[in-house]
Motif scaffolding. Structure first.
Motif, PDB file in Angstrom:
ATOM      1  N   SER A   3       0.786  -1.310   0.102  1.00 56.36           N
ATOM      2  CA  SER A   3       0.068   0.071  -0.035  1.00 56.36           C
ATOM      3  C   SER A   3       0.906   1.232  -0.079  1.00 56.36           C
ATOM      4  O   SER A   3       0.667   2.227  -0.467  1.00 56.36           O
ATOM      5  N   SER A   6       2.496   1.535  -3.507  1.00 60.37           N
ATOM      6  CA  SER A   6       1.398   2.086  -4.295  1.00 60.37           C
ATOM      7  C   SER A   6       1.056   3.543  -4.302  1.00 60.37           C
ATOM      8  O   SER A   6       0.898   4.176  -5.142  1.00 60.37           O
ATOM      9  N   GLU A   9       3.484   5.998  -5.430  1.00 52.67           N
ATOM     10  CA  GLU A   9       3.713   5.958  -7.139  1.00 52.67           C
ATOM     11  C   GLU A   9       2.369   7.119  -7.445  1.00 52.67           C
ATOM     12  O   GLU A   9       2.715   7.304  -8.410  1.00 52.67           O
ATOM     13  N   SER A  10       1.966   7.590  -6.596  1.00 55.29           N
ATOM     14  CA  SER A  10       0.633   8.440  -6.777  1.00 55.29           C
ATOM     15  C   SER A  10       1.308   9.763  -6.622  1.00 55.29           C
ATOM     16  O   SER A  10       2.118  10.063  -5.689  1.00 55.29           O
ATOM     17  N   ARG A  86      -6.798   4.269  -9.489  1.00 58.72           N
ATOM     18  CA  ARG A  86      -5.441   4.216  -9.905  1.00 58.72           C
ATOM     19  C   ARG A  86      -4.508   3.587  -8.773  1.00 58.72           C
ATOM     20  O   ARG A  86      -3.514   2.993  -9.307  1.00 58.72           O
ATOM     21  N   ILE A  87      -4.611   3.859  -7.650  1.00 56.04           N
ATOM     22  CA  ILE A  87      -3.792   3.090  -6.562  1.00 56.04           C
ATOM     23  C   ILE A  87      -4.142   1.884  -6.384  1.00 56.04           C
ATOM     24  O   ILE A  87      -3.243   0.907  -6.474  1.00 56.04           O
ATOM     25  N   GLU A  89      -4.957  -0.171  -8.906  1.00 54.21           N
ATOM     26  CA  GLU A  89      -4.303  -0.812 -10.172  1.00 54.21           C
ATOM     27  C   GLU A  89      -2.758  -0.965  -9.922  1.00 54.21           C
ATOM     28  O   GLU A  89      -2.101  -2.044 -10.302  1.00 54.21           O
ATOM     29  N   HIS A  90      -2.089  -0.017  -9.204  1.00 56.31           N
ATOM     30  CA  HIS A  90      -0.754   0.218  -8.908  1.00 56.31           C
ATOM     31  C   HIS A  90      -0.660  -1.098  -7.899  1.00 56.31           C
ATOM     32  O   HIS A  90       0.360  -1.767  -8.062  1.00 56.31           O
ATOM     33  N   ARG A  91      -1.259  -1.327  -6.835  1.00 57.16           N
ATOM     34  CA  ARG A  91      -1.370  -2.504  -6.027  1.00 57.16           C
ATOM     35  C   ARG A  91      -1.497  -4.007  -6.677  1.00 57.16           C
ATOM     36  O   ARG A  91      -0.670  -4.786  -6.427  1.00 57.16           O
ATOM     37  N   HIS A  93      -0.715  -4.643  -9.835  1.00 54.29           N
ATOM     38  CA  HIS A  93       0.415  -4.497 -10.770  1.00 54.29           C
ATOM     39  C   HIS A  93       1.769  -5.042  -9.777  1.00 54.29           C
ATOM     40  O   HIS A  93       2.435  -5.742 -10.190  1.00 54.29           O
ATOM     41  N   ASN A  94       1.822  -4.512  -8.448  1.00 54.48           N
ATOM     42  CA  ASN A  94       2.728  -4.659  -7.697  1.00 54.48           C
ATOM     43  C   ASN A  94       2.720  -6.055  -7.248  1.00 54.48           C
ATOM     44  O   ASN A  94       3.483  -6.836  -7.020  1.00 54.48           O
ATOM     45  N   ARG A  97       3.850  -8.344  -9.856  1.00 57.64           N
ATOM     46  CA  ARG A  97       5.116  -8.369 -10.056  1.00 57.64           C
ATOM     47  C   ARG A  97       5.878  -9.468  -9.246  1.00 57.64           C
ATOM     48  O   ARG A  97       6.865 -10.113  -9.438  1.00 57.64           O
TER      49      ARG A  97
END
Length: 136
Positions: A3, A6, A9-10, A86-87, A89-91, A93-94, A97
Motif C-alpha cells: 500500500s 502504491s 507512486e501516486s 489508480r492506486i 491498479e498500482h497495488r 501490478h505490484n 510483479r
C-alpha cells in the motif's frame, strides 16, 4: 508494504489513513462520518479531520441524506474514485510483479494460505472487513 509503495507512486499526498478512508467511502457509495470512524477504528473527531483534508483536496464531498435532512453523508468525488482506482491498479501490478518472481508451487501454497486467512478474517470481523479494504 504494498500500500505504501502504491501510494508513493501516486502524485497525491495522502497518508495511509486518508487513503483507507477514501477507499472505505468509495466502496460504500455514501457513508456517515460516524460509520466511517467505526470502520476505521478511530475517534469521530479524527475521522472528521481526515475527511476535511480529503474534502479540501477535492477527493470527497459532503451531501445531505435524502431520508434524513439533518444527517450528512460522505461521498467520493469523481477525482477521488479515479484516485482509488489508480492506486488499486498500482497495488494489483505490484502484487503481480512480486508473485511472478515466486516459484509456481509456492504461489499455489500462497493462494491456499490467503484463502484460509480470508475465511478467518470474515469469521472474526464479518464480511464487511473484506469489503472495506479489498485485496484484489
Amino acid at each position: 508494504g504494498i500500500s505504501v509503495l502504491s501510494l508513493s507512486e501516486s502524485d497525491d499526498h495522502l497518508s495511509l489513513v486518508q487513503l483507507r478512508a477514501l477507499v472505505v467511502v468509495t466502496d460504500a457509495g455514501t457513508l456517515t462520518s460516524s460509520k466511517l470512524a467505526g470502520r476505521l477504528g478511530v475517534s469521530p473527531s479524527t475521522a472528521t479531520r481526515v475527511c476535511d483534508h480529503l474534502i479540501a483536496a477535492g477527493l470527497l464531498h459532503r451531501t445531505t441524506n435524502p431520508s434524513d435532512r439533518r444527517a450528512v453523508l460522505l461521498e467520493a468525488s469523481r477525482s477521488g474514485i479515479a484516485l482509488v482506482n489508480r492506486i488499486m491498479e498500482h497495488r494489483r501490478h505490484n502484487f503481480a510483479r512480486i508473485l511472478k518472481a515466486v516459484d509456481p508451487d509456492d504461489r499455489q501454497r500462497i493462494g491456499e494460505a490467503l484463502g484460509l486467512l480470508t475465511a478467518r478474517i470474515s469469521e472474526l470481523y464479518g464480511e464487511h472487513a473484506l469489503i472495506e479494504w479489498p485485496i484484489s
